[in-house]
Write a protein that holds these residues in place. Structure first.
Motif, PDB file in Angstrom:
ATOM      1  N   GLY A  55     -93.315  27.031  36.208  1.00  0.00           N
ATOM      2  CA  GLY A  55     -92.597  26.842  34.963  1.00  0.00           C
ATOM      3  C   GLY A  55     -91.328  27.655  34.880  1.00  0.00           C
ATOM      4  O   GLY A  55     -91.206  28.712  35.508  1.00  0.00           O
ATOM      5  N   LEU A  56     -90.371  27.160  34.099  1.00  0.00           N
ATOM      6  CA  LEU A  56     -89.095  27.839  33.912  1.00  0.00           C
ATOM      7  C   LEU A  56     -88.750  27.879  32.426  1.00  0.00           C
ATOM      8  O   LEU A  56     -88.819  26.864  31.736  1.00  0.00           O
ATOM      9  CB  LEU A  56     -87.978  27.099  34.661  1.00  0.00           C
ATOM     10  CG  LEU A  56     -88.133  27.004  36.180  1.00  0.00           C
ATOM     11  CD1 LEU A  56     -87.144  26.001  36.747  1.00  0.00           C
ATOM     12  CD2 LEU A  56     -87.950  28.376  36.823  1.00  0.00           C
ATOM     13  N   SER A  57     -88.410  29.070  31.962  1.00  0.00           N
ATOM     14  CA  SER A  57     -87.830  29.223  30.631  1.00  0.00           C
ATOM     15  C   SER A  57     -86.320  29.096  30.798  1.00  0.00           C
ATOM     16  O   SER A  57     -85.754  29.638  31.750  1.00  0.00           O
ATOM     17  CB  SER A  57     -88.181  30.584  30.040  1.00  0.00           C
ATOM     18  OG  SER A  57     -89.570  30.824  30.076  1.00  0.00           O
ATOM     19  N   VAL A  58     -85.680  28.400  29.894  1.00  0.00           N
ATOM     20  CA  VAL A  58     -84.256  28.116  30.032  1.00  0.00           C
ATOM     21  C   VAL A  58     -83.523  28.604  28.789  1.00  0.00           C
ATOM     22  O   VAL A  58     -83.886  28.245  27.664  1.00  0.00           O
ATOM     23  CB  VAL A  58     -84.009  26.606  30.221  1.00  0.00           C
ATOM     24  CG1 VAL A  58     -82.525  26.331  30.407  1.00  0.00           C
ATOM     25  CG2 VAL A  58     -84.808  26.076  31.411  1.00  0.00           C
ATOM     26  N   GLU A  65     -78.304  21.142  29.826  1.00  0.00           N
ATOM     27  CA  GLU A  65     -78.330  20.816  31.254  1.00  0.00           C
ATOM     28  C   GLU A  65     -79.762  20.578  31.721  1.00  0.00           C
ATOM     29  O   GLU A  65     -80.042  19.664  32.518  1.00  0.00           O
ATOM     30  CB  GLU A  65     -77.711  21.987  32.021  1.00  0.00           C
ATOM     31  CG  GLU A  65     -77.203  21.679  33.401  1.00  0.00           C
ATOM     32  CD  GLU A  65     -76.419  22.848  33.970  1.00  0.00           C
ATOM     33  OE1 GLU A  65     -76.613  23.135  35.160  1.00  0.00           O
ATOM     34  OE2 GLU A  65     -75.634  23.457  33.221  1.00  0.00           O
ATOM     35  N   ALA A  66     -80.694  21.380  31.226  1.00  0.00           N
ATOM     36  CA  ALA A  66     -82.099  21.242  31.613  1.00  0.00           C
ATOM     37  C   ALA A  66     -82.670  19.912  31.143  1.00  0.00           C
ATOM     38  O   ALA A  66     -83.462  19.275  31.848  1.00  0.00           O
ATOM     39  CB  ALA A  66     -82.915  22.401  31.041  1.00  0.00           C
ATOM     40  N   LEU A  67     -82.269  19.477  29.948  1.00  0.00           N
ATOM     41  CA  LEU A  67     -82.759  18.193  29.451  1.00  0.00           C
ATOM     42  C   LEU A  67     -82.297  17.051  30.347  1.00  0.00           C
ATOM     43  O   LEU A  67     -83.062  16.123  30.651  1.00  0.00           O
ATOM     44  CB  LEU A  67     -82.261  17.973  28.020  1.00  0.00           C
ATOM     45  CG  LEU A  67     -82.735  16.684  27.351  1.00  0.00           C
ATOM     46  CD1 LEU A  67     -84.232  16.711  27.117  1.00  0.00           C
ATOM     47  CD2 LEU A  67     -81.996  16.466  26.035  1.00  0.00           C
ATOM     48  N   LEU A  68     -81.057  17.118  30.800  1.00  0.00           N
ATOM     49  CA  LEU A  68     -80.528  16.079  31.678  1.00  0.00           C
ATOM     50  C   LEU A  68     -81.183  16.120  33.053  1.00  0.00           C
ATOM     51  O   LEU A  68     -81.350  15.085  33.703  1.00  0.00           O
ATOM     52  CB  LEU A  68     -79.014  16.232  31.810  1.00  0.00           C
ATOM     53  CG  LEU A  68     -78.200  16.012  30.525  1.00  0.00           C
ATOM     54  CD1 LEU A  68     -76.735  16.339  30.770  1.00  0.00           C
ATOM     55  CD2 LEU A  68     -78.359  14.581  30.025  1.00  0.00           C
ATOM     56  N   ARG A  79     -85.210  14.987  20.762  1.00  0.00           N
ATOM     57  CA  ARG A  79     -84.657  15.058  19.417  1.00  0.00           C
ATOM     58  C   ARG A  79     -83.657  16.205  19.302  1.00  0.00           C
ATOM     59  O   ARG A  79     -82.608  16.077  18.682  1.00  0.00           O
ATOM     60  CB  ARG A  79     -85.800  15.239  18.412  1.00  0.00           C
ATOM     61  CG  ARG A  79     -85.419  15.034  16.960  1.00  0.00           C
ATOM     62  CD  ARG A  79     -86.645  15.109  16.073  1.00  0.00           C
ATOM     63  NE  ARG A  79     -87.546  14.001  16.331  1.00  0.00           N
ATOM     64  CZ  ARG A  79     -88.859  14.093  16.439  1.00  0.00           C
ATOM     65  NH1 ARG A  79     -89.457  15.265  16.314  1.00  0.00           N
ATOM     66  NH2 ARG A  79     -89.596  13.027  16.665  1.00  0.00           N
ATOM     67  N   ALA A  80     -83.997  17.349  19.914  1.00  0.00           N
ATOM     68  CA  ALA A  80     -83.119  18.519  19.865  1.00  0.00           C
ATOM     69  C   ALA A  80     -81.890  18.356  20.747  1.00  0.00           C
ATOM     70  O   ALA A  80     -80.887  19.039  20.553  1.00  0.00           O
ATOM     71  CB  ALA A  80     -83.888  19.765  20.279  1.00  0.00           C
ATOM     72  N   GLY A  81     -81.987  17.474  21.735  1.00  0.00           N
ATOM     73  CA  GLY A  81     -80.897  17.336  22.688  1.00  0.00           C
ATOM     74  C   GLY A  81     -80.801  18.516  23.624  1.00  0.00           C
ATOM     75  O   GLY A  81     -79.743  18.767  24.213  1.00  0.00           O
ATOM     76  N   ALA A  82     -81.908  19.252  23.779  1.00  0.00           N
ATOM     77  CA  ALA A  82     -81.913  20.456  24.618  1.00  0.00           C
ATOM     78  C   ALA A  82     -83.342  20.785  25.022  1.00  0.00           C
ATOM     79  O   ALA A  82     -84.285  20.557  24.255  1.00  0.00           O
ATOM     80  CB  ALA A  82     -81.306  21.639  23.860  1.00  0.00           C
ATOM     81  N   ALA A  83     -83.494  21.320  26.225  1.00  0.00           N
ATOM     82  CA  ALA A  83     -84.804  21.767  26.717  1.00  0.00           C
ATOM     83  C   ALA A  83     -84.711  23.249  27.047  1.00  0.00           C
ATOM     84  O   ALA A  83     -83.850  23.648  27.831  1.00  0.00           O
ATOM     85  CB  ALA A  83     -85.224  20.972  27.945  1.00  0.00           C
ATOM     86  N   ASN A  84     -85.587  24.040  26.448  1.00  0.00           N
ATOM     87  CA  ASN A  84     -85.640  25.463  26.797  1.00  0.00           C
ATOM     88  C   ASN A  84     -86.796  25.755  27.741  1.00  0.00           C
ATOM     89  O   ASN A  84     -87.071  26.917  28.046  1.00  0.00           O
ATOM     90  CB  ASN A  84     -85.755  26.332  25.539  1.00  0.00           C
ATOM     91  CG  ASN A  84     -87.172  26.326  24.963  1.00  0.00           C
ATOM     92  OD1 ASN A  84     -87.859  25.292  24.996  1.00  0.00           O
ATOM     93  ND2 ASN A  84     -87.602  27.446  24.432  1.00  0.00           N
ATOM     94  N   GLY A  95     -89.191  18.323  30.706  1.00  0.00           N
ATOM     95  CA  GLY A  95     -88.457  19.140  29.751  1.00  0.00           C
ATOM     96  C   GLY A  95     -89.171  19.206  28.406  1.00  0.00           C
ATOM     97  O   GLY A  95     -89.634  18.198  27.886  1.00  0.00           O
ATOM     98  N   GLU A  96     -89.250  20.413  27.875  1.00  0.00           N
ATOM     99  CA  GLU A  96     -89.869  20.633  26.568  1.00  0.00           C
ATOM    100  C   GLU A  96     -88.961  21.564  25.769  1.00  0.00           C
ATOM    101  O   GLU A  96     -88.125  22.268  26.341  1.00  0.00           O
ATOM    102  CB  GLU A  96     -91.266  21.252  26.735  1.00  0.00           C
ATOM    103  CG  GLU A  96     -91.983  21.637  25.460  1.00  0.00           C
ATOM    104  CD  GLU A  96     -92.232  20.474  24.523  1.00  0.00           C
ATOM    105  OE1 GLU A  96     -91.253  20.070  23.841  1.00  0.00           O
ATOM    106  OE2 GLU A  96     -93.379  19.985  24.462  1.00  0.00           O
ATOM    107  N   ASN A  97     -89.109  21.550  24.473  1.00  0.00           N
ATOM    108  CA  ASN A  97     -88.382  22.478  23.613  1.00  0.00           C
ATOM    109  C   ASN A  97     -89.389  23.228  22.755  1.00  0.00           C
ATOM    110  O   ASN A  97     -89.939  22.664  21.803  1.00  0.00           O
ATOM    111  CB  ASN A  97     -87.373  21.736  22.735  1.00  0.00           C
ATOM    112  CG  ASN A  97     -86.464  22.694  21.985  1.00  0.00           C
ATOM    113  OD1 ASN A  97     -86.934  23.595  21.305  1.00  0.00           O
ATOM    114  ND2 ASN A  97     -85.158  22.504  22.110  1.00  0.00           N
ATOM    115  N   THR A  98     -89.644  24.494  23.104  1.00  0.00           N
ATOM    116  CA  THR A  98     -90.559  25.312  22.303  1.00  0.00           C
ATOM    117  C   THR A  98     -89.809  26.119  21.250  1.00  0.00           C
ATOM    118  O   THR A  98     -90.444  26.800  20.446  1.00  0.00           O
ATOM    119  CB  THR A  98     -91.390  26.259  23.194  1.00  0.00           C
ATOM    120  OG1 THR A  98     -90.517  27.215  23.828  1.00  0.00           O
ATOM    121  CG2 THR A  98     -92.154  25.485  24.258  1.00  0.00           C
ATOM    122  N   ASP A  99     -88.469  26.046  21.253  1.00  0.00           N
ATOM    123  CA  ASP A  99     -87.702  26.734  20.213  1.00  0.00           C
ATOM    124  C   ASP A  99     -87.990  26.140  18.838  1.00  0.00           C
ATOM    125  O   ASP A  99     -88.055  26.861  17.837  1.00  0.00           O
ATOM    126  CB  ASP A  99     -86.196  26.622  20.489  1.00  0.00           C
ATOM    127  CG  ASP A  99     -85.716  27.571  21.568  1.00  0.00           C
ATOM    128  OD1 ASP A  99     -86.357  28.618  21.769  1.00  0.00           O
ATOM    129  OD2 ASP A  99     -84.691  27.260  22.211  1.00  0.00           O
TER     130      ASP A  99
END
Length: 267
Positions: A55-58, A65-68, A79-84, A95-99
């Motif tokens: 796993g990687l935290s971003v 960039e991670a989402l793409l 929905r967020a347009g971003a993956a952290n 890609g997931e967004n836990t923020d």
């Protein structure tokens, strides 16, 4: 197994402290490091990683960039347009967004009544996640205070993708007051001028996503109000990452205590 947090800058990140505390609590012989990866460099770093990477935290500036890059992504990340978060599955990196749920959890932990009206300072990727978290909590009216309306375009698009679609207004960070039940700051501490801090003074809950430096000018001014801090957000989003990476329940208290100790040592 190996995990890491990627970003630029990265030396300040507390993610290694939190995740390693979780590994220790579970007796896991896992590694978690920090890697300096500049904008445009995510694919070059992730592509060669072996099967021992789980796993990687971003973090900034790589979340979009991670989402793409991800072979697949969750609805929250889309929905967020971003993956952290990037989690290695048999089909590739997901890609997931836990923020978003992390911010919602941080607010629920500190605030008894869910906010109805809110102001967000800033319009970047973190502002988008904060806005979606507020939508999840039931906010019906949002004000985005930004330096220029163009900076809010991606955040406005993210809010529009949320089923709740609250009323949204874009205002000037330089002149307008914060209004509502909570003000969420996603801007640097250096941008928290005395004038801006004064324009946030009437809002009863202050949520600053920063944890280093701490306390920020906005938080220092809120001694008599409810404060939700960047460490709260960081811990709650890291708890979700830990569970995605390891498949085990995250030890919230141990991870939070480790982060608080590290911040005290820095100060």
């Amino acid at each position: 197994m190996r995990c890491a947090v990627l970003g630029d800058p990265i030396a300040h990140s507390l993610s290694p402290v939190l995740h390693r505390a979780g590994y220790a609590a579970h007796g896991l012989d896992w590694e978690y490091d920090a890697a300096l990866v500049p904008a445009g460099g995510l694919a070059g770093f992730v592509g060669p990683l072996g099967d021992d990477w789980r796993g990687l935290s971003v973090t900034a500036p790589l979340k979009r960039e991670a989402l793409l890059y991800a072979a697949a992504s969750t609805g929250t990340a889309e929905r967020a347009g971003a993956a952290n978060t990037l989690v290695r599955e048999a089909s590739g990196w997901v890609g997931e967004n836990t923020d978003v749920p992390g911010a919602a959890a941080a607010l629920r932990e500190r605030v008894a009544a869910p906010p109805v009206v809110a102001t967000i300072l800033g319009g970047g990727a973190t502002a988008a996640s904060a806005a979606l978290a507020l939508c999840d909590l039931g906010v019906g009216s949002l004000t985005l205070l930004v330096r220029s309306p163009a900076r809010a375009a991606d955040t406005l698009a993210a809010i529009d993708r949320h089923p709740a679609r609250p009323a949204v207004r874009v205002g000037s960070l330089a002149t307008e007051p914060a209004v509502g039940d909570v003000v969420v700051s996603t801007i640097p501490a250096a941008a928290q001028t005395s004038d801006l801090v004064a324009r946030c003074a009437e809002v009863p809950v202050v949520f600053d996503v920063l944890y280093d430096p701490w306390p920020t000018p906005l938080v220092t001014s809120a001694a008599d109000r409810v404060v939700v801090g960047g460490l709260d957000l960081l811990v709650h989003q890291a708890v979700l990452q830990f569970e995605l990476f390891t498949g085990r329940p995250a030890p919230l208290d141990e991870m939070r205590d480790a982060g608080a100790r590290a911040l005290r040592e820095r100060s």
